[in-house]
Design an enzyme around this catalytic site. Structure first.
Site, PDB file in Angstrom:
ATOM      1  N   VAL A  73      36.310  37.335 -65.896  1.00 30.71           N
ATOM      2  CA  VAL A  73      35.676  37.171 -64.587  1.00 30.71           C
ATOM      3  C   VAL A  73      34.603  38.229 -64.408  1.00 30.71           C
ATOM      4  CG1 VAL A  73      36.062  37.400 -62.090  1.00 30.71           C
ATOM      5  CG2 VAL A  73      37.719  36.155 -63.491  1.00 30.71           C
ATOM      6  N   ALA A 118      33.761  43.494 -63.606  1.00 31.92           N
ATOM      7  CA  ALA A 118      34.296  42.393 -64.411  1.00 31.92           C
ATOM      8  C   ALA A 118      35.723  42.731 -64.821  1.00 31.92           C
ATOM      9  CB  ALA A 118      33.428  42.167 -65.646  1.00 31.92           C
ATOM     10  N   LYS A 119      36.425  41.775 -65.335  1.00 38.75           N
ATOM     11  CA  LYS A 119      37.776  42.006 -65.869  1.00 38.75           C
ATOM     12  C   LYS A 119      38.166  40.820 -66.713  1.00 38.75           C
ATOM     13  CE  LYS A 119      40.970  45.214 -65.500  1.00 38.75           C
ATOM     14  NZ  LYS A 119      40.712  46.668 -65.310  1.00 38.75           N
ATOM     15  N   GLY A 120      39.108  41.029 -67.635  1.00 39.49           N
ATOM     16  CA  GLY A 120      39.578  39.924 -68.459  1.00 39.49           C
ATOM     17  C   GLY A 120      41.039  40.098 -68.784  1.00 39.49           C
TER      18      GLY A 120
END
Ligand code: NAD
Length: 451
Positions: A73, A118-120
């Site tokens: 994201v 962001a992040k995942g």
């Protein structure tokens, strides 16, 4: 291995929904303190810019094939490329990743690095997987993401249950698919000998200490004037927790408790961190270190101490246990460990909370330094990295305290400071989010809403 390792939850798990709801609630509280913020921007900042859900097959070591689910994201890119960790955990959900990406947007703005949030994450249980399986999961996930990550678009980093080895695979996969150019800045938290920055592995934990020390030194924590002799309880014994514990101990504090997923340990005189680390290496847990008392993770939150550093999971301090917190200062090493309900209870009880987006921003700060070094093909000295990061952490603490003072003056002048659940003054979290949101809104409007 159970299916739970690789299947998305049919309904988003409670914890993830809670984290997303917490992050939204924190944002609403902060946005209500910025009357000049355009309503359309409030709505825009509430949502992620881009959210990708992937499903991919991986061949396991026993010859079977399993399907894995991963997310990436990007919440906001006003200040620069997306930046944020990659989490491997059975409970990863899209809701959790969106919440964590949002926190990254506030964090990058607050520590003032030119990145967005962001992040995942990949749904998997690293404890039940072989290293070669983890390598194939990582390579396939990064391959599937394709050009959705890149040195100037979205730059991953380590988070829970990923480490520099994972980042090395991320780099290598991306580099194999983009030959003939400098791909090092595509990911941070790499091993030192392949472009990692000195100081990155300890940066988040060390940064929590720098921020806490500044706050205490400035007299912003009622009842706490020095780190010398302070009793510190740390939840977790992973990357952030161990580096934080060591930094607090070097400043003369006593680490009275630490924990891991199996439970915690307590020692009134202070723990020998080397002995705890050696015990954990041998036995896989801190529980059982000689001459310590065993605790549950729930007990650890309410243990007698001056400073509590939750540095493991989200949602650990909630309405059910916030009344029992004995610390004067809570330093959020983890992302989202204190719920909004607990924030209100702690504020009412006079417990200061150093919020995650400030407390654990040292990691993304040194990730930024790694990215700069990679772009310049340079390697900075450890002393330079730590000195620069300390200065940035201190500046951010000073800026948040100054914004908090102004918010409270504004509230006094207009009589708008009180809300039903948060009577009185703006806490540090609200001040920090207000500052971040104002910076992002300012840049967004300066750039101009396109077209
Ligand atoms: P890590 O994987 O190195 O450590 C995680 C720790 O949490 C381990 O000690 C594990 O035993 C413990 N843990 C797992 N389940 C638990 C449970 N149910 N109860 C109590 N403890 C439990 O992860 P990390 O990188 O240290 O990240 C910890 C937190 O810090 C996460 O919230 C992460 O998002 C946040 N964070 C990490 C960084 C970073 O640079 N690594 C940066 C900012 C924020």
């Amino acid at each position: 291995m159970t299916d739970r390792c690789s299947q998305p939850h049919s309904a988003e798990s409670g914890a993830a929904q809670d984290l997303r709801a917490s992050v939204s609630r924190q944002f609403d509280i902060a946005a209500s303190r910025i009357p000049t913020l355009k309503r359309g921007l409030v709505d825009f900042l509430r949502h992620p810019k881009r959210a990708i859900a992937l499903c991919f097959p991986v061949e396991m070591n026993d010859g079977s094939v399993r399907t894995f689910h991963g997310y990436r994201v990007v919440h906001n890119t006003a200040k620069g490329p997306g930046k944020g960790g990659l989490r491997y955990h059975p409970d990863v959900t899209m809701d959790e990743v969106i919440a964590l990406a949002t926190l990254m947007t506030w964090k990058c703005a607050l520590i003032d690095v030119p990145f967005g949030g962001a992040k995942g994450g990949v749904i998997c249980d690293t404890k039940a997987l072989e290293e070669s399986e983890l390598r194939r999961i990582t390579r396939r996930f990064i391959h599937e993401l394709g050009d959705n990550i890149g040195p100037h678009t979205d730059v991953p980093a380590p988070d829970m249950y990923t480490n520099e080895q994972t980042m090395a695979w991320v780099y290598d996969t991306y580099a194999q698919e983009h030959p003939g150019r400098n791909n090092l800045p595509v990911v941070t938290g790499k091993p030192i000998d392949m472009g990692g920055s000195l100081g990155r592995s300890d940066a988040t934990g060390l940064g929590t200490f720098f921020a806490a020390e500044r706050l205490v030194m400035l007299g912003a924590v009622p009842g706490l004037s020095s780190m010398q002799g302070a009793a510190v309880a740390v939840q977790g014994f992973g990357n952030v927790a161990t580096a934080a514990a060591r930094a607090f101990q070097s400043a003369g504090a006593r680490i009275v408790a630490v924990s891991d997923s199996q439970g915690g340990i307590f020692s009134e005189e202070g723990l020998d961190l080397d002995a705890v680390a050696a015990f954990k290496r041998e036995h896989g847990t801190v529980v059982g270190v000689p001459n310590t008392r065993s605790l549950t993770n729930e007990d650890l939150i309410t243990v007698e101490c001056d400073i509590l550093v939750p540095a493991a999971m989200g949602g650990q301090i909630h309405a059910g246990n916030a009344d029992g917190v004995q610390a004067r200062l809570v330093v959020e090493g983890a992302n989202g460990p204190v719920t909004p309900e607990a924030d209100a209870i702690l504020a009412r009880r006079g417990v200061t909370v150093l919020p995650d987006i400030l407390a654990n921003a040292g990691g993304v700060c040194v990730s930024y330094y790694e990215w700069v070094q990679n772009n310049e093909n340079e390697q900075w000295d450890l002393e330079d990295v730590n000195r620069k990061m300390k200065r940035k952490m201190e500046r951010a603490v000073d800026a948040v305290l100054a914004r908090q003072r102004r918010l409270n003056l504004e509230a006094e002048a207009t009589g708008t400071g009180d809300t039903a659940d948060r009577p009185g003054l703006a806490d540090l979290r609200t001040a920090a989010i207000v500052l971040s949101v104002e910076r992002i809104a300012d840049i967004t409007l300066k750039r101009g809403i396109w077209p």
